[in-house]
Design an enzyme around this catalytic site. Structure first.
Site, mmCIF file in Angstrom:
data_model
loop_
_atom_site.group_PDB
_atom_site.id
_atom_site.type_symbol
_atom_site.label_atom_id
_atom_site.label_comp_id
_atom_site.label_asym_id
_atom_site.label_seq_id
_atom_site.Cartn_x
_atom_site.Cartn_y
_atom_site.Cartn_z
ATOM 1 N N HIS A 255 -10.350 3.167 -12.493
ATOM 2 C CA HIS A 255 -11.810 3.054 -12.472
ATOM 3 C C HIS A 255 -12.241 2.305 -11.231
ATOM 4 O O HIS A 255 -11.544 1.378 -10.802
ATOM 5 C CB HIS A 255 -12.313 2.312 -13.730
ATOM 6 C CG HIS A 255 -13.766 2.523 -13.961
ATOM 7 N ND1 HIS A 255 -14.720 1.742 -13.357
ATOM 8 C CD2 HIS A 255 -14.422 3.457 -14.679
ATOM 9 C CE1 HIS A 255 -15.910 2.186 -13.715
ATOM 10 N NE2 HIS A 255 -15.760 3.231 -14.519
ATOM 11 N N ASP B 133 -12.551 8.021 -20.644
ATOM 12 C CA ASP B 133 -12.270 9.444 -20.859
ATOM 13 C C ASP B 133 -10.879 9.709 -21.412
ATOM 14 O O ASP B 133 -10.560 10.841 -21.753
ATOM 15 C CB ASP B 133 -12.422 10.205 -19.529
ATOM 16 C CG ASP B 133 -13.857 10.211 -19.058
ATOM 17 O OD1 ASP B 133 -14.749 10.411 -19.895
ATOM 18 O OD2 ASP B 133 -14.099 10.001 -17.852
#
Ligand code: CMC
Length: 421
Positions: free
Chosen positions: A306, A363
Site C-alpha cells: 500500500h 483487497d
C-alpha cells in the site's frame, strides 16, 4: 518549534512556512515557491505531495490507524450502518435518529431511474466489464437529471447527494443482473440501505427473497471499510475533475474509471484471479512468491502493499475475520482462502516483503467474501465503488466548499527543443 523551513538557492535564502494538521502532521507550504525562486517541485505519483487540507479522513500508515471524521474504523465497522457512515462522511457528524430517518425517506423517494437507462444498458454486450457499464450509466444519469447544483445552496447540494445515493445502488445492481441475465428490478423501500442493495442483487423473479442477517452484516461492514480513504487515486480524480466545476455525477463517473485499475480497486478482482491461477497450477505458493520477488517478472502479489500503510492495513484485519465468519456461517470451504492464508504467512516471514513493508491490503480477503455471497468476480470492484461513493461525494463537496482552484500540475519538459521543418 520552527514554523518555517529555509531554502537556499542562487545565493538567496527564502523562508517557506510550515503547515501543521490537527494530528501534528507537518507540510512545507510551497504555494509561493515558484513566484519567489522560479522553481517547481517534481514528485511523480505525488508520493510526497499533499494536494489539499481535508477534515474528512485521517490515516496513519505507520500505526495502521484509519478514522472517518475522528471515529476509528473498527468502531464504525462494529457499531454503525453504512448509511450512518455515509452521513458522517458527507455532513461531518453521525446523524440523529431523525436525521437518519429523513435521509432514508428522501433516498426512498428518489429510488428510481429513468426507464430509458435500461435501453442504454441493453445495448452493452453481456461481456462488457461492469465497471465500464457503471461509469457510463453514472455519466448518463446527468442527461436524465440535468439541473445544475448551486454548491452554495445547502438544499441543492443535499438534493443532488440524495439523488446519487438513491440511484447509484440501482445501477450497481443492474450491472450485476445484466451479467447474470436477470430481469432488472427496483428498490424495496421498506428495507435498510444495505439490505435493499442485497435484495436488488439477489432477488430472483420466481422466488421469495429473505436476506440473512449475517450476510447483510458482512456487506454493511465491507461497504463501511471502503467508504473513504483520503486522497487515493480515484478520490483525487474526483476532486481534480470537480475542480474544473464539472458536476458531481461527471466527477463520480471519472472516479469510477480510476478505481477500475488493478493497482487500485480492481485489485480485488485481480486477487481472486491470482488465487485461482495458483490453485489451477497445483497450489504451489512458493513459486508465486518467487515470481513476485523477481524483478524481471511483472507479476506482483495482488492484494499486497500500500502506498500509505507501512505496518498493517486495519481494514484487512477486519475483513479477514469477517471472511472466516461468513464462510463458516454459510458452511463454505473455499480452497482459495487456504491459499490466501498460506501466501500471507509466507509473505509476512519473507525478507523481501518485510523490508519493503508489504502487508495484505483491503483487497486481499474481500473477494473471498463476495464470492461466498455468490457475487461474480467482475462485480467485485463495483462493490468497492458503491462503498466508496459517500467518500467521493464528501471529498467533492469539501473541495467545492473550500473553493479550491482548478487542479493543474506543472511539468519539467524533456522533449525536443525548437526544431524547424
Ligand atoms: N508484490 C511484489 N512487490 C511489490 C508489491 C507487490 N504487491 N507491491 C510493492 N512491491 C515492491 C515494488 O516492486 C517496490 O520494490 P523495489 O523497491 O525493489 O523497487 C517496492 O515494493 C515499493 O513498491 P511501489 O510500487 O514503489 O509502491 P507504491 O506505493 O507506488 O505502490 C501499490 C503501492 C499498492 C500500487 C503496490 O503495492 C501494488 O502494486 N500492490 C499490488 C496491487 C494492489 O493490491 N493494489 C490495491 C491497493 S489497496 C486498495 C486500493 O487502493 O484500492
Amino acid at each position: 518549534m520552527e514554523d518555517h523551513v529555509k531554502l537556499q538557492y542562487n545565493g538567496k535564502t527564502i523562508e517557506l512556512p510550515l503547515v501543521e494538521g490537527s494530528q501534528q502532521e507537518k507540510a512545507i507550504d510551497i504555494q509561493k515557491l515558484r513566484a519567489s525562486t522560479g522553481l517547481i517541485t517534481l514528485d511523480p505519483g505525488f508520493k510526497n505531495t499533499g494536494s489539499c487540507k481535508s477534515g474528512i479522513t485521517y490515516l496513519d500508515g505507520e500505526q495502521g490507524i484509519l478514522r472517518y471524521r475522528g471515529y476509528n474504523i473498527e468502531d464504525l465497522a462494529a457499531n454503525a450502518s453504512f448509511l450512518e457512515v455515509a452521513y458522517l462522511l458527507i455532513f461531518g457528524e453521525l446523524p440523529t435518529p431523525a436525521q437518519l430517518t429523513k435521509l432514508q425517506e428522501d433516498i426512498n423517494r428518489e429510488s428510481l431511474v429513468d426507464e430509458d437507462i435500461k435501453i442504454i444498458l441493453k445495448s452493452f454486450p453481456k461481456t462488457a466489464h461492469p465497471m465500464g457499464v457503471l461509469s457510463s450509466l453514472t455519466s448518463a444519469l446527468i442527461s436524465f437529471n440535468p439541473s445544475t447544483v448551486d454548491v452554495e445552496s445547502e438544499e441543492d447540494m443535499y438534493n443532488a447527494i440524495v439523488l446519487l445515493l438513491a440511484k447509484f445502488p440501482i445501477l450497481c445492481a443492474w450491472a450485476h443482473r445484466k451479467i447474470k441475465g436477470l430481469p432488472l428490478n427496483y428498490a424495496n423501500t421498506s428495507l435498510t440501505y444495505t439490505d435493499n442493495f442485497g435484495h436488488m442483487l439477489f432477488k430472483l423473479p420466481h422466488q421469495e427473497y429473505h436476506s440473512q442477517p449475517e450476510v447483510i452484516d458482512a456487506l454493511n461492514k465491507l461497504l463501511i471499510l471502503h467508504a473513504d480513504h483520503e486522497q487515493n487515486c480515484s478520490t483525487s480524480t474526483v476532486r481534480v475533475v470537480g475542480s474544473s466545476h464539472a458536476g458531481l455525477f461527471a466527477s463520480i463517473s471519472a472516479g469510477i474509471s480510476a478505481l477500475w485499475g488493478p493497482l487500485h480497486g480492481g485489485a480485488n478482482q485481480a486477487v481472486i484471479e491470482m488465487l485461482e491461477a495458483i490453485r489451477a497450477d497445483g497450489g504451489d505458493t512458493s513459486k508465486y512468491m518467487a515470481k513476485a520477488k523477481d524483478k524481471n517478472d511483472p507479476f506482483r502479489l495482488m492484494g499486497f502493499g500500500h502506498r500509505v500503510y507501512k505496518n498493517f492495513d486495519p481494514r484487512a484485519k477486519i475483513i479477514k475475520k469477517t471472511a472466516d465468519e461468513v464462510l463458516s456461517h454459510l458452511g463454505i470451504h473455499d480452497p482459495v482462502l487456504d491459499i490466501a492464508k498460506g501466501l500471507e504467512k509466507q509473505a509476512l516471514e519473507d525478507p523481501y516483503f518485510v523490508e519493503r513493508k508489504l502487508y495484505p491490503n483491503v483487497d486481499f480477503y474481500s473477494g473471498i467474501i463476495y464470492r461466498a455471497l455468490g457475487i461474480p468476480t467482475e462485480m467485485f470492484t463495483v462493490l468497492f465503488a458503491l462503498g466508496r461513493l459517500p467518500g467521493w461525494i464528501a471529498q467533492w463537496r469539501e473541495m467545492r466548499l473550500n473553493k479550491e482552484p482548478i487542479g493543474r500540475p506543472r511539468q519539467i519538459y524533456v522533449g525536443a527543443t525548437e526544431r524547424h521543418m
